[in-house]
Design an enzyme around this catalytic site. Structure first.
Site, PDB file in Angstrom:
ATOM      1  N   ASN A 122      68.121 -13.580  24.150  1.00 15.03           N
ATOM      2  CA  ASN A 122      67.166 -14.461  24.666  1.00 15.03           C
ATOM      3  C   ASN A 122      67.868 -15.282  25.871  1.00 15.03           C
ATOM      4  O   ASN A 122      69.233 -15.219  26.089  1.00 15.03           O
ATOM      5  CB  ASN A 122      66.246 -15.089  23.702  1.00 15.03           C
ATOM      6  CG  ASN A 122      65.058 -15.068  24.422  1.00 15.03           C
ATOM      7  OD1 ASN A 122      64.730 -15.877  25.511  1.00 15.03           O
ATOM      8  ND2 ASN A 122      63.908 -14.491  23.557  1.00 15.03           N
ATOM      9  N   ARG A 123      67.301 -16.375  26.153  1.00 20.15           N
ATOM     10  CA  ARG A 123      67.734 -17.381  27.196  1.00 20.15           C
ATOM     11  C   ARG A 123      68.485 -18.534  26.578  1.00 20.15           C
ATOM     12  O   ARG A 123      68.136 -18.971  25.526  1.00 20.15           O
ATOM     13  CB  ARG A 123      66.425 -17.600  28.077  1.00 20.15           C
ATOM     14  CG  ARG A 123      65.880 -16.640  28.647  1.00 20.15           C
ATOM     15  CD  ARG A 123      64.607 -16.823  29.536  1.00 20.15           C
ATOM     16  NE  ARG A 123      64.336 -15.702  30.269  1.00 20.15           N
ATOM     17  CZ  ARG A 123      63.621 -14.632  29.824  1.00 20.15           C
ATOM     18  NH1 ARG A 123      63.323 -14.580  28.542  1.00 20.15           N
ATOM     19  NH2 ARG A 123      63.153 -13.863  30.640  1.00 20.15           N
ATOM     20  N   HIS A 148      70.525 -12.623  27.421  1.00 18.83           N
ATOM     21  CA  HIS A 148      70.858 -11.508  26.870  1.00 18.83           C
ATOM     22  C   HIS A 148      72.342 -11.337  27.053  1.00 18.83           C
ATOM     23  O   HIS A 148      72.700 -10.303  27.034  1.00 18.83           O
ATOM     24  CB  HIS A 148      70.100 -10.199  27.093  1.00 18.83           C
ATOM     25  CG  HIS A 148      68.596 -10.317  26.796  1.00 18.83           C
ATOM     26  ND1 HIS A 148      68.310 -11.003  25.651  1.00 18.83           N
ATOM     27  CD2 HIS A 148      67.681  -9.619  27.543  1.00 18.83           C
ATOM     28  CE1 HIS A 148      66.888 -10.753  25.686  1.00 18.83           C
ATOM     29  NE2 HIS A 148      66.397  -9.905  26.823  1.00 18.83           N
ATOM     30  N   HIS A 222      66.810  -4.296  21.542  1.00 14.71           N
ATOM     31  CA  HIS A 222      65.839  -4.563  22.590  1.00 14.71           C
ATOM     32  C   HIS A 222      65.261  -3.048  22.916  1.00 14.71           C
ATOM     33  O   HIS A 222      64.880  -2.549  23.996  1.00 14.71           O
ATOM     34  CB  HIS A 222      66.463  -4.842  23.725  1.00 14.71           C
ATOM     35  CG  HIS A 222      65.621  -5.644  24.702  1.00 14.71           C
ATOM     36  ND1 HIS A 222      64.594  -4.972  25.068  1.00 14.71           N
ATOM     37  CD2 HIS A 222      65.676  -6.950  24.977  1.00 14.71           C
ATOM     38  CE1 HIS A 222      63.864  -6.137  26.160  1.00 14.71           C
ATOM     39  NE2 HIS A 222      64.757  -7.224  25.875  1.00 14.71           N
ATOM     40  N   TYR A 224      62.060  -0.653  23.293  1.00 15.51           N
ATOM     41  CA  TYR A 224      60.858  -0.689  23.983  1.00 15.51           C
ATOM     42  C   TYR A 224      60.095   0.478  23.074  1.00 15.51           C
ATOM     43  O   TYR A 224      60.303   1.552  23.636  1.00 15.51           O
ATOM     44  CB  TYR A 224      60.730  -0.511  25.518  1.00 15.51           C
ATOM     45  CG  TYR A 224      61.612  -1.393  26.502  1.00 15.51           C
ATOM     46  CD1 TYR A 224      62.739  -1.786  26.341  1.00 15.51           C
ATOM     47  CD2 TYR A 224      60.592  -1.866  27.379  1.00 15.51           C
ATOM     48  CE1 TYR A 224      63.337  -2.855  27.096  1.00 15.51           C
ATOM     49  CE2 TYR A 224      61.042  -3.032  28.274  1.00 15.51           C
ATOM     50  CZ  TYR A 224      62.416  -3.563  28.131  1.00 15.51           C
ATOM     51  OH  TYR A 224      62.708  -4.636  28.920  1.00 15.51           O
ATOM     52  N   ASP A 294      55.734 -12.753  26.463  1.00 16.58           N
ATOM     53  CA  ASP A 294      57.041 -12.711  26.454  1.00 16.58           C
ATOM     54  C   ASP A 294      57.345 -13.966  26.072  1.00 16.58           C
ATOM     55  O   ASP A 294      58.034 -14.955  26.549  1.00 16.58           O
ATOM     56  CB  ASP A 294      57.460 -12.733  27.894  1.00 16.58           C
ATOM     57  CG  ASP A 294      58.885 -12.352  28.087  1.00 16.58           C
ATOM     58  OD1 ASP A 294      59.549 -12.409  26.956  1.00 16.58           O
ATOM     59  OD2 ASP A 294      59.505 -12.361  29.078  1.00 16.58           O
ATOM     60  N   GLU A 358      61.295  -8.098  19.068  1.00 17.95           N
ATOM     61  CA  GLU A 358      62.945  -8.457  19.039  1.00 17.95           C
ATOM     62  C   GLU A 358      62.903  -9.655  18.015  1.00 17.95           C
ATOM     63  O   GLU A 358      62.838 -10.789  18.322  1.00 17.95           O
ATOM     64  CB  GLU A 358      63.551  -8.890  20.378  1.00 17.95           C
ATOM     65  CG  GLU A 358      63.344  -8.089  21.676  1.00 17.95           C
ATOM     66  CD  GLU A 358      63.104  -8.647  22.895  1.00 17.95           C
ATOM     67  OE1 GLU A 358      64.204  -9.596  23.319  1.00 17.95           O
ATOM     68  OE2 GLU A 358      62.214  -8.702  23.671  1.00 17.95           O
TER      69      GLU A 358
HETATM   70  C1  GLA Z   1      63.377 -10.002  27.067  1.00 15.61           C
HETATM   71  C2  GLA Z   1      63.051 -11.121  27.675  1.00 15.61           C
HETATM   72  C3  GLA Z   1      61.976 -10.731  28.974  1.00 15.61           C
HETATM   73  C4  GLA Z   1      62.674  -9.830  29.760  1.00 15.61           C
HETATM   74  C5  GLA Z   1      63.345  -8.809  28.907  1.00 15.61           C
HETATM   75  C6  GLA Z   1      63.897  -7.693  29.620  1.00 15.61           C
HETATM   76  O1  GLA Z   1      62.502  -9.524  26.337  1.00 15.61           O
HETATM   77  O2  GLA Z   1      62.413 -12.195  27.091  1.00 15.61           O
HETATM   78  O3  GLA Z   1      61.905 -11.976  29.674  1.00 15.61           O
HETATM   79  O4  GLA Z   1      63.737 -10.404  30.505  1.00 15.61           O
HETATM   80  O5  GLA Z   1      63.822  -9.114  28.020  1.00 15.61           O
HETATM   81  O6  GLA Z   1      63.607  -7.323  30.997  1.00 15.61           O
END
Ligand code: GLA
Length: 393
Positions: A122-123, A148, A222, A224, A294, A358
């Site tokens: 995450n950020r 990430h 991560h 999907y 998100d 996640e």
């Molecule tokens: C995470 C982030 C999203 C995006 C995805 C990858 O889940 O929270 O904003 O960046 O990864 O695209």
């Protein structure tokens, strides 16, 4: 003349024969070969095959794990990426429920599809954080923020792999040494991630890390998911529950504002199972900022293993439960997928063609002292566990 052409014919056929044999040998090298340690009586198996090479010349291998019930998961040593995960639907047909690719190059440009994420999932706002008064600067690879793990996070490095076969199932132990200041993070970080595919149909993930210098860590996975096993269909019909009474509202750059907001009465309330698509398009400032979900949900319960979320696809009957020791879960509805990447099944991955669940600590925790700490000290061991449990309903 006759004798000469006969000799030519013999030489030619011998040559052709030789070429065919060596070609077929080459191709069988690339095919999955079951390793000796496997094919136990309980019918679990691990096989290994070549998956390609990274641009800097590192070999990438793919391991395919099969549990006693025939559930099959493939993992590559690049990024510890889960490339395929095949589970049965209610009619017993196996289907691949994760997005992925069949080559290294596409993975290297993909948005973390299937990968392990680190050092910080995450950020981190503006790519900066401080420890003991020292400021560290990380890559700003998501607008003005760090995302990430940076330009070459754990999703893009090649891990060492070791097969595991035991009474509970089959697994893979992945290890990676992230050197001091790699991607700007302090400390030599020794990381081990173990994937166990159990005969109870659970994918258990165990993350550990140690450091020789005070640092920060927040590891996650991560993948999907699309439980329909058909990524040309979106996931809006998937029924989601999240055991969280609060979520973290974000600003325009997707960084949490610091507020913990009650989910009650908002589209973020998944305390009772609800279709992902039910309120995703309603007029809501938070949904607009992220083009969907998100966000990070703050899980109820303590640091023990607890149920975090469930995901159900009615048509196929596939049901997945997520359990974790982590305090939070990021739910991401594939908002940035835009159809430009073509997956292994030759489907272009469109917006909302999958959902990520996640498990993690809170985003931007290094800059928000009120959030649970992500600091790891020398002598401590970082350890978190997450289980994705597969069944039918
Ligand atoms: C995470 C982030 C999203 C995006 C995805 C990858 O889940 O929270 O904003 O960046 O990864 O695209």
């Amino acid at each position: 003349m006759k004798t000469k052409s006969a000799v030519y014919a013999i030489v030619l056929s011998l040559l052709t024969c030789f070429m065919i044999t060596s070609c077929s040998n080459n191709s069988s090298n690339k095919e999955q070969k079951t390793t000796s340690s496997d094919m136990k009586k309980d019918s679990t198996a691990i096989s290994k095959s070549d998956f390609g090479t990274t641009p800097d010349g590192k070999k990438v291998e793919q391991y395919t794990l099969t549990n006693a019930n025939g559930i099959e998961m493939s993992v590559i040593t690049l990024g510890g990426i889960i490339t395929t995960l095949k589970t049965p639907d209610k009619d017993g047909n196996m289907g691949d429920i994760v997005l992925g690719f069949d080559n290294v190059d596409t993975y290297l440009e993909s948005p973390y599809i299937g990968a392990l994420i680190g050092r910080f999932g995450n950020r981190i706002a503006k790519g900066k954080f401080s420890l003991d008064g020292e400021e560290y600067t990380l890559a700003t690879n998501d607008g003005s923020n760090h995302l990430h793990g940076g330009d070459k996070g754990f999703d893009k490095v090649v891990w060492e792999a070791q097969e595991i076969t035991n009474a509970s199932g089959v697994g893979l132990k992945l290890t990676y040494l992230s050197k001091d200041m790699e991607e700007g993070y302090p400390g030599n970080l020794e990381v081990t991630v173990t994937y166990m595919l159990t005969n109870e149909d659970d994918l258990e993930i165990d993350y550990t890390a140690t450091t020789d210098k005070k640092t920060i860590v927040n590891l996650t996975q991560h993948t999907y998911f699309n439980l329909s096993a058909d990524p040309s269909q979106d996931i809006l019909d998937h029924v989601l529950s999240v055991d969280a009474s609060a979520f973290l509202p974000i600003d325009g750059t997707l960084i949490p504002t610091g507020e913990l907001r009650d989910v009650a009465g908002t589209p973020f309330d998944f305390t009772s199972p609800k279709k992902v698509g039910k309120e995703i398009a309603v007029d809501n400032e938070q949904l607009k900022l992220a083009k969907g979900y998100d966000h990070c949900w703050v899980l109820n319960g303590d640091g023990g293993m607890k149920e975090a979320a469930t995901l159900y696809h009615e048509k196929s009957g596939r049901f997945m439960k997520v359990l974790t020791t982590e305090p939070a879960i990021q739910v991401y509805t594939g908002n940035f997928l835009d159809g430009t990447l073509t997956g292994k099944e030759k489907v272009n991955y469109a917006e909302r063609s999958a959902i990520c669940l996640e498990t993690e600590h809170y985003p931007d925790a290094p800059n928000k002292s009120e959030f649970p700490s992500v600091v790891l000290e020398p002598g401590q061991t970082y350890n978190t566990k997450t289980t994705y449990s597969f069944s039918l309903k």
